[in-house]
Scaffold this motif. Structure first.
Motif, PDB file in Angstrom:
ATOM      1  N   ARG A 117      -1.560   7.022 -39.771  1.00  0.00           N
ATOM      2  CA  ARG A 117      -0.539   7.390 -39.098  1.00  0.00           C
ATOM      3  C   ARG A 117       0.083   6.704 -37.805  1.00  0.00           C
ATOM      4  NH1 ARG A 117      -1.580  13.226 -36.347  1.00  0.00           N
ATOM      5  NH2 ARG A 117      -2.365  11.886 -34.696  1.00  0.00           N
ATOM      6  N   GLN A 118      -1.048   5.893 -37.161  1.00  0.00           N
ATOM      7  CA  GLN A 118      -0.862   4.986 -36.031  1.00  0.00           C
ATOM      8  C   GLN A 118      -0.623   3.479 -36.849  1.00  0.00           C
ATOM      9  OE1 GLN A 118      -3.498   5.387 -32.900  1.00  0.00           O
ATOM     10  NE2 GLN A 118      -2.604   7.342 -32.351  1.00  0.00           N
ATOM     11  N   ARG A 119      -0.692   3.349 -38.083  1.00  0.00           N
ATOM     12  CA  ARG A 119      -0.513   1.825 -38.633  1.00  0.00           C
ATOM     13  C   ARG A 119      -1.446   0.961 -37.798  1.00  0.00           C
ATOM     14  NH1 ARG A 119       1.099   2.305 -43.662  1.00  0.00           N
ATOM     15  NH2 ARG A 119       1.531   0.142 -43.891  1.00  0.00           N
ATOM     16  N   ALA A 120      -2.627   1.228 -37.678  1.00  0.00           N
ATOM     17  CA  ALA A 120      -3.514   0.287 -37.001  1.00  0.00           C
ATOM     18  C   ALA A 120      -5.017   0.339 -37.099  1.00  0.00           C
ATOM     19  CB  ALA A 120      -3.394   0.350 -35.397  1.00  0.00           C
ATOM     20  N   PHE A 121      -5.666  -0.746 -37.078  1.00  0.00           N
ATOM     21  CA  PHE A 121      -7.072  -0.646 -37.397  1.00  0.00           C
ATOM     22  C   PHE A 121      -7.901  -0.109 -36.022  1.00  0.00           C
ATOM     23  CE2 PHE A 121      -6.339  -3.280 -40.895  1.00  0.00           C
ATOM     24  CZ  PHE A 121      -6.987  -2.849 -41.901  1.00  0.00           C
ATOM     25  N   GLN A 122      -8.898   0.533 -36.032  1.00  0.00           N
ATOM     26  CA  GLN A 122      -9.613   1.131 -35.008  1.00  0.00           C
ATOM     27  C   GLN A 122     -10.957   1.010 -35.217  1.00  0.00           C
ATOM     28  OE1 GLN A 122      -7.676   4.970 -34.870  1.00  0.00           O
ATOM     29  NE2 GLN A 122      -9.264   5.970 -35.568  1.00  0.00           N
ATOM     30  N   PRO A 123     -12.056   1.186 -34.323  1.00  0.00           N
ATOM     31  CA  PRO A 123     -13.365   1.094 -34.296  1.00  0.00           C
ATOM     32  C   PRO A 123     -13.661   2.662 -35.121  1.00  0.00           C
ATOM     33  CG  PRO A 123     -12.724   0.287 -32.225  1.00  0.00           C
ATOM     34  CD  PRO A 123     -11.696   0.894 -32.838  1.00  0.00           C
ATOM     35  N   GLN A 124     -14.739   2.547 -35.776  1.00  0.00           N
ATOM     36  CA  GLN A 124     -15.195   3.817 -36.323  1.00  0.00           C
ATOM     37  C   GLN A 124     -16.053   4.324 -35.508  1.00  0.00           C
ATOM     38  OE1 GLN A 124     -18.080   4.632 -39.633  1.00  0.00           O
ATOM     39  NE2 GLN A 124     -16.292   3.963 -40.632  1.00  0.00           N
ATOM     40  N   THR A 125     -15.740   5.572 -34.853  1.00  0.00           N
ATOM     41  CA  THR A 125     -16.671   6.363 -33.748  1.00  0.00           C
ATOM     42  C   THR A 125     -16.659   7.787 -34.217  1.00  0.00           C
ATOM     43  OG1 THR A 125     -14.612   6.932 -32.534  1.00  0.00           O
ATOM     44  CG2 THR A 125     -15.588   4.913 -32.130  1.00  0.00           C
ATOM     45  N   ASP A 126     -17.806   8.354 -33.314  1.00  0.00           N
ATOM     46  CA  ASP A 126     -17.905   9.888 -33.553  1.00  0.00           C
ATOM     47  C   ASP A 126     -17.218  10.482 -32.502  1.00  0.00           C
ATOM     48  OD1 ASP A 126     -19.136   9.506 -31.222  1.00  0.00           O
ATOM     49  OD2 ASP A 126     -21.221  10.176 -32.055  1.00  0.00           O
ATOM     50  N   ARG A 127     -17.009  11.916 -32.025  1.00  0.00           N
ATOM     51  CA  ARG A 127     -16.218  12.610 -31.179  1.00  0.00           C
ATOM     52  C   ARG A 127     -16.510  12.022 -29.787  1.00  0.00           C
ATOM     53  NH1 ARG A 127     -13.037  16.134 -33.525  1.00  0.00           N
ATOM     54  NH2 ARG A 127     -12.594  17.166 -31.492  1.00  0.00           N
ATOM     55  N   GLN A 128     -17.773  11.448 -29.725  1.00  0.00           N
ATOM     56  CA  GLN A 128     -18.258  11.066 -28.111  1.00  0.00           C
ATOM     57  C   GLN A 128     -18.065   9.439 -28.162  1.00  0.00           C
ATOM     58  OE1 GLN A 128     -20.449  13.225 -30.023  1.00  0.00           O
ATOM     59  NE2 GLN A 128     -19.201  14.738 -29.092  1.00  0.00           N
ATOM     60  N   GLY A 129     -17.512   8.884 -28.891  1.00  0.00           N
ATOM     61  CA  GLY A 129     -17.232   7.400 -28.717  1.00  0.00           C
ATOM     62  C   GLY A 129     -18.140   6.430 -29.449  1.00  0.00           C
ATOM     63  N   ARG A 130     -19.358   7.105 -29.851  1.00  0.00           N
ATOM     64  CA  ARG A 130     -20.540   6.166 -30.387  1.00  0.00           C
ATOM     65  C   ARG A 130     -19.805   5.312 -31.697  1.00  0.00           C
ATOM     66  NH1 ARG A 130     -22.795  11.206 -29.631  1.00  0.00           N
ATOM     67  NH2 ARG A 130     -24.716  11.236 -28.080  1.00  0.00           N
ATOM     68  N   THR A 131     -20.063   4.071 -31.690  1.00  0.00           N
ATOM     69  CA  THR A 131     -19.894   3.466 -32.865  1.00  0.00           C
ATOM     70  C   THR A 131     -20.844   3.121 -33.940  1.00  0.00           C
ATOM     71  OG1 THR A 131     -20.440   1.282 -31.930  1.00  0.00           O
ATOM     72  CG2 THR A 131     -18.210   2.080 -31.398  1.00  0.00           C
ATOM     73  N   THR A 132     -20.740   2.468 -34.880  1.00  0.00           N
ATOM     74  CA  THR A 132     -21.876   2.264 -35.795  1.00  0.00           C
ATOM     75  C   THR A 132     -22.856   1.166 -35.246  1.00  0.00           C
ATOM     76  OG1 THR A 132     -20.489   0.203 -36.980  1.00  0.00           O
ATOM     77  CG2 THR A 132     -20.361   2.552 -37.650  1.00  0.00           C
ATOM     78  N   ALA A 133     -22.572   0.355 -34.165  1.00  0.00           N
ATOM     79  CA  ALA A 133     -23.470  -0.499 -33.360  1.00  0.00           C
ATOM     80  C   ALA A 133     -24.224   0.203 -32.467  1.00  0.00           C
ATOM     81  CB  ALA A 133     -22.701  -1.557 -32.905  1.00  0.00           C
TER      82      ALA A 133
END
Length: 504
Positions: free
Chosen positions: A297-313
């Protein structure tokens, strides 16, 4: 207690509970929230003062001297005042060039942050890191966009906020999105000579946007957006239904040629400001190994996060527009939510109290997300501006790679942008693809007739920002590095850096 401003590497602690990268509304809010719970916090900021892009120079500007910046800009005064009064370490004019997540095996439970402050590079450790790196402008490569006199709308806004700088001569704004109209209004009030606003909004997006209109009408943006459109349309010559765009000139920009409503036109200009929306700044998250996903929808890549902002790292969070585009008010709430999540993970606050606060903040966040779908769909850039066709148009400004060269290389079959680098060097310059990554992905996707999700984007490596050899040389050397280079065991290992950059 007040924020402590750091100017040199010796003032840094070896370890913090939380390091926040970025001092826009998301980063400031996260730092205030975490410090109020007693966490030891460092905020790292590339700018010389807090505020980020949206509230740039807010601590130096005044409504009396810069009334043209508008009411929304001055909302930044309260958040920056709260930050200045918080018990945090603040490192302005500091660059983060590396981020190594905790390995999750127990050998290193901290995130290691590589940064440069006062011309000296250091590695410090943090129990958690919140990336509040914000958004960046989506590149808009058109013929002539590399000519002197052409700049992005964001760059013009930086000059306006930082030094009250206004481009000389006749100005033409071209592109799409709310920021284009906001900047037009600000420049008008500042006394600029605006010849025209050329709106490249794709008219075919109007119908799909209608299904999001009910939410938009309940959003905080309606009155402000309508007032902005009316103000600009009444005072500026506006051209819409634009399907083609090019900058005219030889030694510098002299005008804008465009096709609107099937008719070719040219408007003389001394300065051209381009803009077609913003996308998350994912470079540091990408280099840290965070999983990246496509937001269609935003035509962009973004970090994969949960609802609190935790990433896979492990130990790495992303807040604000660096996670996905939601605006300044949303970024501030998002920063607080990520800070609470980090406090919970680190055991620095009572879980029940965190859950209650997080629930209230989540409800507030949803208010600011209302209407976001309408804006995203309506102002989605047209395909011809996301993936240009003019063979001579430069895509990679660092390596001067043109559309024609890219299309020839794409035809050879490289599976993605990372492999395409080896054919053209596109994305291998100092910016590491910041100014060409989204265009390259869109071009490859269009050529292959697949989703950009299947194409992917550049995977970056440290250093994410240019780093001087003198800065690298200033890094304390590890015991293992000394042995590897000299073949000798150092006599005083206690003076050397150990464990992924932490001093004993």
């Amino acid at each position: 207690m007040n924020a402590r401003t750091l100017t040199n590497a010796e003032q840094l602690a070896a370890r913090y509970d939380l390091v926040v990268v970025g001092a826009g509304p998301g980063g400031l809010s996260a730092a205030i929230e975490a410090s109020s719970a007693g966490a030891r916090v460092l905020v790292v900021d590339e700018n010389p003062g807090p505020g980020g892009q949206i509230y740039r120079a807010i601590t130096r500007n005044t409504p009396e001297q810069q009334p043209f910046l508008g009411k929304d800009y001055w909302k930044g005064s309260s958040i920056t005042a709260a930050f200045v009064g918080a018990a945090v370490d603040y490192a302005p004019s500091t660059t983060v060039w590396d981020l190594e997540p905790a390995d999750g095996t127990g050998s290193c439970d901290d995130v290691v942050v590589g940064l440069t402050i006062g011309g000296t590079a250091r590695r410090i450790r943090a129990r958690a890191v919140i990336l509040a790196t914000g958004a960046m402008e989506r590149p808009m490569p058109v013929a002539g966009w590399t000519l002197p006199g052409v700049m992005t709308a964001g760059a013009a806004q930086i000059a306006l906020k930082s030094i009250r700088g206004i481009p000389k001569g006749r100005i033409v704004l071209a592109g799409c999105g709310p920021l284009l109209y906001l900047l037009a209004a600000q420049l008008l009030d500042a006394g600029a000579d605006i010849a025209a606003l050329i709106d490249t909004t794709d008219r075919r997006q109007r119908l799909p946007a209608l299904r999001h209109l009910p939410d938009f009408l309940r959003s905080p943006y309606v009155a402000k957006g309508l007032a902005l459109l009316i103000k600009v349309s009444r005072r500026i010559r506006t051209k819409s239904d634009v399907s083609e765009l090019a900058i005219v000139g030889t030694e510098k920009a002299q005008g804008v040629a465009f096709r609107a409503g099937g008719r070719q036109q040219t408007i003389a200009a001394d300065c051209v400001l381009l803009h077609q929306g913003v996308i998350p700044n994912i470079n540091l998250a990408s280099a840290a190994g965070c999983a990246i996903e496509w937001n269609d929808r935003q035509r962009a890549f973004q970090p994969q996060t949960d609802r609190q902002g935790r990433t896979t790292a492990k130990g790495v969070f992303v807040a604000g527009d660096g996670a996905f585009i939601g605006g300044a008010q949303h970024a501030a709430v998002s920063g607080r939510i990520s800070a609470l999540a980090a406090l919970r993970d680190l055991g620095l606050s009572i879980p029940s109290r965190i859950d209650e606060s997080a629930g209230q903040l989540e409800a507030e966040r949803q208010t600011y997300l209302r209407g976001r779908g309408f804006l995203d769909v309506l102002y989605r850039p047209a395909q011809q501006f996301r993936a240009p066709h003019d063979q001579a148009t430069i895509i990679c400004r660092c390596e001067e790679v043109s559309v024609g060269a890219l299309r020839e290389a794409i035809a050879l079959g490289p599976p993605g942008p990372n492999q395409l680098k080896t054919f053209t060097r596109c994305g291998m310059g100092p910016c590491q693809g910041r100014l060409c990554a989204s265009t390259v992905t869109e071009m490859m996707a269009a050529e292959r007739r697949v989703s950009p999700d299947e194409i992917g984007t550049y995977r970056l490596r440290a250093p994410v920002k240019p780093l001087r050899l003198s800065e690298l040389a200033a890094l304390p050397q590890t015991r293992d590095a000394v042995i590897a280079v000299t073949g000798r065991v150092p006599e005083e290992p206690s003076t050397l850096q150990t464990e992924k950059g932490n001093t004993p």
